[in-house]
Design an enzyme around this catalytic site. Sequence first.
Site, short mmCIF file in Angstrom:
data_model
loop_
_atom_site.label_atom_id
_atom_site.label_comp_id
_atom_site.label_asym_id
_atom_site.label_seq_id
_atom_site.Cartn_x
_atom_site.Cartn_y
_atom_site.Cartn_z
N VAL A 139 -4.70 22.03 46.48
CA VAL A 139 -5.15 21.54 47.79
C VAL A 139 -6.65 21.24 47.76
O VAL A 139 -7.08 20.16 48.18
CB VAL A 139 -4.83 22.57 48.90
N LYS A 193 4.42 32.04 58.80
CA LYS A 193 4.30 30.85 59.64
C LYS A 193 4.89 31.10 61.03
O LYS A 193 4.35 30.64 62.04
CB LYS A 193 4.99 29.67 58.95
N ARG A 247 -12.49 29.94 40.33
CA ARG A 247 -12.34 31.07 39.40
C ARG A 247 -12.64 30.66 37.98
O ARG A 247 -13.17 31.42 37.19
CB ARG A 247 -10.91 31.62 39.50
N GLU A 279 8.47 28.19 42.66
CA GLU A 279 7.53 28.79 41.72
C GLU A 279 8.29 29.68 40.75
O GLU A 279 9.45 30.04 40.99
CB GLU A 279 6.51 29.61 42.49
N1 HSE Z 1 5.90 27.48 49.29
C1 HSE Z 1 5.88 26.79 50.54
C2 HSE Z 1 7.12 25.92 50.67
C3 HSE Z 1 4.70 25.92 50.77
O1 HSE Z 1 7.97 25.89 49.78
O2 HSE Z 1 7.25 25.27 51.68
C4 HSE Z 1 3.47 26.69 51.13
O3 HSE Z 1 3.64 27.38 52.31
#
Ligand code: HSE
Length: 429
Positions: A16, A206, A47, A191
């Site tokens: 981002v 959220k 980092r 991920e």
């Molecule tokens: N990992 C989240 C998603 C995006 O798959 O929507 C970041 O909040």
Amino acid sequence: MRTRPLKVALLGCGVVGSEVARIMTTHADDLAARIGAPVELAGVAVRRPDKVREGIDPALVTTDATALVKRGDLDIVVEVIGGIEPARTLIATAFEHGASVVSANKALLAQDGAALHAAAGEHGKDLYYEAAVAGAIPLIRPLRESLAGDKVNRVLGIVNGTTNFILDKMDTTGAGYQEALDEATALGYAEADPTADVEGFDAAAKAAILAGIAFHTRVRLDDVYREGMTEVTAADFASAKEMGCTIKLLAICERAEDGASVTARVHPAMIPLSHPLASVRGAYNAVFVESDAAGQLMFYGPGAGGAPTASAVLGDLVAVGRNRVGGTTGPGESAYAALPVSSMGEVVTRYHISLDVADKPGVLAQVATVFAEHGVSIDTVRQQGKDGEASLVVVTHRASDAALGGTVEALRKLDTVRGVASIMRVEGE
Ligand code: HSE
């Protein structure tokens, strides 16, 4: 236009952050015109300083984020590091040293939003975080500003793209959870460790943020009931289809019917194919809002990714920049309603329960009695028998989660009930 530039520090330069820096450079003239002052990238905390970052002057790069936010000449700090620490301390330090903050940090906002807002208010600075929920989709500002004169009753959202991709795959191909997850991983949607997404932690953060803004009430991550979607099976999708439904992982924020409390929850649920959220495919996100005056609204778009999330960050940057130029600040936290957040047991909805039972006289009556004893009214029952065993699918009318939980506990104790194959809430009707 004022000539002294607004100095912006970027904390984090990953997927981002690098897009934020790129758009700040490529759209510099437009951003300056829209804000009323040029915007200057004054420092970038990372980092790994040795990584090549196209378009970023290496002289701006530092590993000392603390020293960067303490400079004292910054107007805006953009935090796209994520996680609780060091982001929390860096944001607090930025306020102390005169900067406003734009953050994409859902976990931090959901956990410590109240303290961050208080710090912003104490120092007379802005805290904006459109990018924290559903990437590019404008949600925070519409809820906080456009709908500020209305009364929001319900927010129903697909706010996690990874899980929507997996569920959509299961729906359209008949694949099982693991197979769909493997594909999501191979395509880069999931991920390596998908826990935060598939167990609903990401969506719960959220939901806390959305509920807080929608209901003008402080809702923390701990207040959000959460169930992941790893137990959803191909058989659940087959049942959903028979009901004219599909299955989505939903974040649901609701005002109780009497208006005296609110709830926030994340769990998989069946929704009718006719509901606008049912047509949200792939990794897209969408949030459906129901309010007194506006009625039904839906916000749809890409909920993740570098450029879409940067779009939301840049929108905040412009808003905060305009406030700086005008010598003012935007709206802070609105939690005046201070409604209690009820537990999941008080949530009222419909349920789809699939039971494996013995196929012999009286079983249906026994099962129906258990529902009746717990005050749960049955809407439909469907039975399919085979070799002395049967699968019994019960869909209830609206009932409290506590009543349904008690019903299921009692059903499990019946000798004739071999097992509870699945329990799925039915939403969006
Ligand atoms: N990992 C989240 C998603 C995006 O798959 O929507 C970041 O909040």
